[in-house]
Design a protein around this motif. Structure first.
Motif, short mmCIF file in Angstrom:
data_model
loop_
_atom_site.label_atom_id
_atom_site.label_comp_id
_atom_site.label_asym_id
_atom_site.label_seq_id
_atom_site.Cartn_x
_atom_site.Cartn_y
_atom_site.Cartn_z
N UNK A 30 0.87 -1.35 0.02
CA UNK A 30 0.06 -0.02 -0.10
C UNK A 30 0.82 1.45 -0.11
N UNK A 31 0.57 2.10 -0.74
CA UNK A 31 1.42 3.59 -0.96
C UNK A 31 2.56 3.54 -1.76
N UNK A 32 2.81 4.01 -2.76
CA UNK A 32 4.10 3.77 -3.44
C UNK A 32 5.15 4.70 -2.86
N UNK A 50 5.42 14.41 -12.07
CA UNK A 50 6.83 14.57 -12.53
C UNK A 50 7.77 13.54 -11.86
N UNK A 51 7.47 13.33 -10.55
CA UNK A 51 8.20 12.48 -9.77
C UNK A 51 7.90 11.02 -10.21
N UNK A 58 5.37 5.47 -14.09
CA UNK A 58 4.43 5.53 -15.08
C UNK A 58 4.55 4.50 -16.33
N UNK A 59 5.43 3.81 -16.20
CA UNK A 59 5.72 2.87 -17.44
C UNK A 59 5.02 1.55 -17.00
N UNK A 60 4.70 0.66 -18.13
CA UNK A 60 4.17 -0.59 -17.86
C UNK A 60 4.90 -1.54 -17.06
#
Lengths: 311, 294, 327
Positions: A30-32, A50-51, A58-60
């Motif tokens: 839980x929580x990245x 941005x982070x 955001x990548x697969x």
């Protein structure tokens, strides 16, 4: 030779799958990393985005895994979320302390367990045998953290002979080593005893006696040599047990090793550290078990040939 | 049987205690006491009106030693009645232990039969999963899982069940591999019965003894593991009492009160020792190959 | 060509073996007597449970735990073996008294090369260099007709066939030129052709080395090739003992008759097997003649224990010797 390659290949496969497990745990948790680093309520969304991008979140998933794996292979285990230290540094700092402790316990467990097991077997049902078995089933049943607390209560709090916890002098090593070694030592004793009894009753000992080979030589050379393979296959199992136990024992004795770091990082939700340390321990276990299998073939001539083809 | 050179020529050992299913009645009695304590513990934990027994604090009577007035086992650092906390803790231990044992044994049975009886691919696949599971020391995997799922008893139960099955699956697989070579299994196969049917009809009954033995054994293992996780703060969360939690708290007050650690440690060790002896006795009794008849 | 016949190297007189069972001591072997001179071969024949292996182990001083000598004597080379110290035993075994066992797979140490096991035996008794011992080991392997002995020296037991393993066992047993060789069913675990080869090897060695051979077996077929005397054991006692020719030509005890009968190659139509049932377990022996319950010619007199016809060349323990005959 073919077997060795096969065994190493299998170890690599297991390590790869284990890395998938730790990676998944990192993702599922839980929580990245972002929510741990930045307060989502006060940070503007575009900064968060941005982070995310900069960390590749955001990548697969499969690309993220590749990044993760490349990091592992190049020694880049990521950054701790709590103190921004590279995980590698944490690993290096803790490794020495943990290896010291585990090695000491390993030596104690086998150094005491094997001779005690052999003697108990050779003097079966004697007083010594019964004492050894009693101690064995005691250490086998008392959980190590209970044993640790009792030893601390007696030797540190009441008698004040040894320090309660910490690191520094040789006195600090004694209690954690004993606690860590207790159960593996009991198991080693039991396995050695059973194996020696089995071999001492084997037909070949009678043949040796019938040829006038001295009894001491029969026991300490032939019986012991034949009992060796169960002791060796036990060795790999024990490494796994010991590493598991270090987690708790290090916490109890505030021993600054990988185990206490790991537990701390989980409690702090510092997932990169936890995942890296867990995988590291798993790799050690897999290597130990592969080495154990290889050693077994070296020890037991029957396995050596039967499945190894023309080596 | 010829018996000319059999090694078992020593006379029978005299037993002080009568035995039932290969286990001394004394051990069964201890087990029964723990079962009763556990049931009382569940009652105290689950019935809301009884919860005051183990939650009531009194800062005026902290660290009372055992045999104090009204507190047979003393009080803890918050002045809570330690006897009730210990009993509730035993209840938690037994509940988690039994549940984990049943789940892991069921999983192990299913996967072990799957590996041993449903072809090479099933076997290889299951073996890889077992080896990956075994790459992580049980407690480590449990810690990681408990960490991911967040601390709490649910996480502990799930974590311990997901790690415990592997050892049993290996054993079951070995049993199945030898059972399938037996005549009646082969005969059923020739008669065209399906694999699932053969598994249920012929394999399962033969696996009952080892399953019983391992359930008891896993219960001991799970009780220790639950206590360990709770000790590390990953298991039962305060104020729910658990033996691991009591030990962890007691450790901070070793200087002022020894009894929580000693009593909880004693209860835990006794429980594990009894379960271990029972599983050993059952194994010798039910599985003549390992133990030797009688 | 000795003038006064010296005592045989092995003389067993009235041997009585017991074990402590659940309900007190049980007899395993009673009143067993025989001589084993050098150069001769005595076959001890009986089903499993007859006490033949235990008797052999008693001669070697290697009785399993719990089994005791309760009476009688075993004299080895003129000495009462009960007086031998541990050290005397060790010096005797392997040097003058050797034994080979049934299963050559489990009777050799699986973790040591066969050469090392022979060398070890030599070095345990003689103060010679390892190289000399190794040279002797090669000679021994040659003597037991193992091809390419140099290479076999470095083989582990599991790398050899059953026949070769048994040859290695014999080589190790003969390493110190013993006078007596006890063979406890050495061919039972082998296939028929290998059996015959091992039997004729031992027979050759007996002649070459003037060995006294005690051959324990349940197989009368083996006996006919090898033994000059045959002793038949049933339920812990000797029921018949005679020269091989006598035994086969004119067996006197119904049990021997049954054994020979069941060992013969059968022609079709002849009912198979004379003896029904199985050997009773120690502790469950009948009070009278122990064979009576299975005996086809048993009568009332058989409820009493038959005495051995002592002192005769052809010994029988039967109330009606010679009444049962081969068809």
């Amino acid at each position: 030779m073919w077997y060795v390659l096969q065994r190493v290949g299998y170890a690599v496969l297991v390590i790869f799958l284990a890395s998938l497990v730790t990676f998944a745990a990192l993702r599922v948790a839980p929580g990245d990393a972002i929510t741990s680093m930045l307060n989502p309520t006060t940070t503007p969304p575009d900064v968060i985005a941005q982070y995310r991008q900069s960390l590749g979140l955001d990548l697969p998933l499969w690309e993220q895994y590749l990044m993760y794996a490349r990091g592992l292979l190049t020694g880049d285990f990521g950054i701790s979320l709590t103190d921004r230290q590279p995980v590698m540094d944490i690993v290096l700092n803790g490794a020495v302390a943990t290896i010291t402790l585990a090695l000491a316990a390993f030596i104690v467990a086998f150094g005491i367990g094997v001779p005690a097991g052999v003697l108990a077997a050779l003097h079966r049902d004697s007083l010594f045998d019964r004492i050894v078995r009693g101690i064995g089933s005691f250490f086998n049943s008392v959980p190590n953290f209970v044993l640790a607390l009792i030893l601390v209560l007696v030797f540190a709090v009441q008698l004040r002979w040894l320090p309660v916890s910490g690191i520094g002098s040789w006195k600090n090593v004694i209690l954690p080593t004993l606690v860590l070694a207790a159960d593996p030592c009991a198991l080693t004793m039991r396995v050695t005893r059973t194996s020696v009894i089995e071999q001492a009753n084997a037909d070949f000992t009678r043949t040796l006696r019938a040829r006038g080979i001295p009894g001491g030589r029969v026991n300490w050379v032939h019986v012991l040599r034949n009992s060796l393979n169960s002791v060796v296959s036990l060795g790999a199992v024990q490494i796994r047990t010991l590493l598991g136990y270090t987690l708790i024992v290090e916490v109890i004795f505030r021993w600054p090793g990988l185990g206490s770091q790991l537990v701390q990082s989980i409690l702090n939700r510092d997932y990169p550290v936890a995942s890296a340390l867990a995988l590291l321990l798993a790799v050690v276990v897999v290597i130990a078990s592969a080495l154990g299998d290889l050693a077994l073939r070296w020890v037991d001539p029957r396995i050596r040939v039967s499945s190894g083809g023309s080596a | 049987m010829s018996g000319t050179s059999s090694p078992a020529l020593r006379g029978p050992r005299r037993r002080l205690m009568p035995r039932y299913l290969g286990v001394s009645v004394l051990l069964w009695a201890v087990l029964a006491i723990f079962a009763i304590l556990a049931i009382i513990g569940w009652a105290v934990l689950l019935v809301p009106s009884l919860s005051s027994l183990w939650t009531d604090q009194s800062l005026r009577s902290t660290f009372l030693p055992p045999f104090s007035d009204g507190f047979p086992l003393g009080t803890d650092n918050l002045g809570r009645n330690f006897a009730w906390r210990l009993i509730a803790g035993i209840g938690v231990s037994v509940f988690v232990g039994a549940l984990v044992a049943v789940i892991s044994v069921t999983l192990g049975l299913a996967l072990g039969i799957f590996a041993g009886y449903f072809g090479r691919a099933a076997d290889a696949g299951t073996n890889v999963v077992i080896d990956v599971t075994w790459a992580f020391p049980e407690i480590l995997l449990a810690i990681v899982l408990a960490g991911v799922l967040g601390p709490g008893l649910e996480a502990v139960i799930l974590a311990l069940s997901l790690t415990g099955w592997a050892a049993f699956a290996r054993i079951v697989r070995g049993e199945v591999l030898s059972l399938r070579e037996r005549d009646y299994v082969a005969a059923s196969r020739v008669l065209g019965y399906g694999k699932v049917r053969i598994s249920v009809r012929h394999l399962l009954p033969n696996l009952i003894p080892i399953t019983l033995v391992m359930t008891v054994y896993f219960m001991a293992v799970a009780i220790v593991a639950e206590a360990g996780l709770s000790f590390l703060g990953l298991g039962a969360q305060p104020p729910t009492p658990s033996l691991g939690g009591i030990l962890s708290q007691g450790r901070d007050y070793l200087n002022s009160s020894w009894w929580p650690v000693v009593l909880a440690g004693l209860a835990l060790s006794l429980m594990v020792l009894t379960l271990n002896y029972v599983s050993d006795g059952l194994r010798d009794h039910l599985d003549p190959r390992v133990g030797g008849r009688r | 060509m000795t003038i006064a016949p010296a005592q045989a190297p092995v003389r067993v007189e009235g041997l009585h073996l017991i074990r402590h069972g659940a309900s007190g001591p049980e007899d395993l072997v009673t009143d067993l007597s025989f001589d084993l001179p050098r150069g001769s071969a005595l076959a001890l024949v009986g089903e499993s449970g007859s006490g033949k292996s235990l008797s052999a182990l008693a001669i070697m001083g290697l009785l399993p735990q719990g089994v005791q000598v309760a009476g009688g004597t075993v004299s080895l080379f003129g000495q009462d073996s009960s007086r031998l110290s541990k050290r005397d035993w060790r010096r005797l075994r392997g040097t003058r008294l050797a034994m080979i066992f049934q299963d050559p797979m489990t009777s050799l140490d699986p973790c040591f090369k066969v050469g090392a096991q022979i060398v070890e035996t030599i070095l345990a008794h003689e103060d010679i260099s390892r190289a000399d011992a190794r040279a002797r080991a090669i000679e021994l392997l040659e003597q037991v007709q193992i091809p390419d002995p140099q290479a076999r020296l470095h083989a582990y037991p599991h790398e050899l066939s059953g026949g070769l393993r048994q040859r290695v066992m014999i080589a190790a047993a003969l390493a110190l030129r013993p006078e007596i060789l006890i063979a406890d069913e050495p061919t039972t675990a082998l296939d028929v052709t290998t059996q015959a080869a091992i039997v004729s090897l031992v027979d050759d060695l007996r002649r070459d080395l003037d060995l006294g051979v005690l051959w324990i077996t349940h197989d009368l077929g083996v006996v006919s090739q090898l033994a000059d005397r045959v002793a038949v054991l049933y339920a812990g006692e000797m029921v018949e003992c005679a020269t091989k020719d006598e035994i086969f030509a004119a067996p006197r005890h119904p049990y021997t008759v049954g054994l020979i009968d069941s060992a013969r190659v059968r022609e079709p139509g002849i009912p198979f097997g004379l003896i029904k049932g199985s050997v009773p377990e120690p502790g469950a022996w009948p009070t009278g003649c122990r064979f009576a319950p299975r005996c086809p010619i048993a009568q009332d007199a058989c409820a009493t224990h038959p005495l051995a016809s002592a002192g005769e060349e052809h010994m029988t323990r039967c109330h009606f010797p010679g009444k049962a005959v081969l068809q």
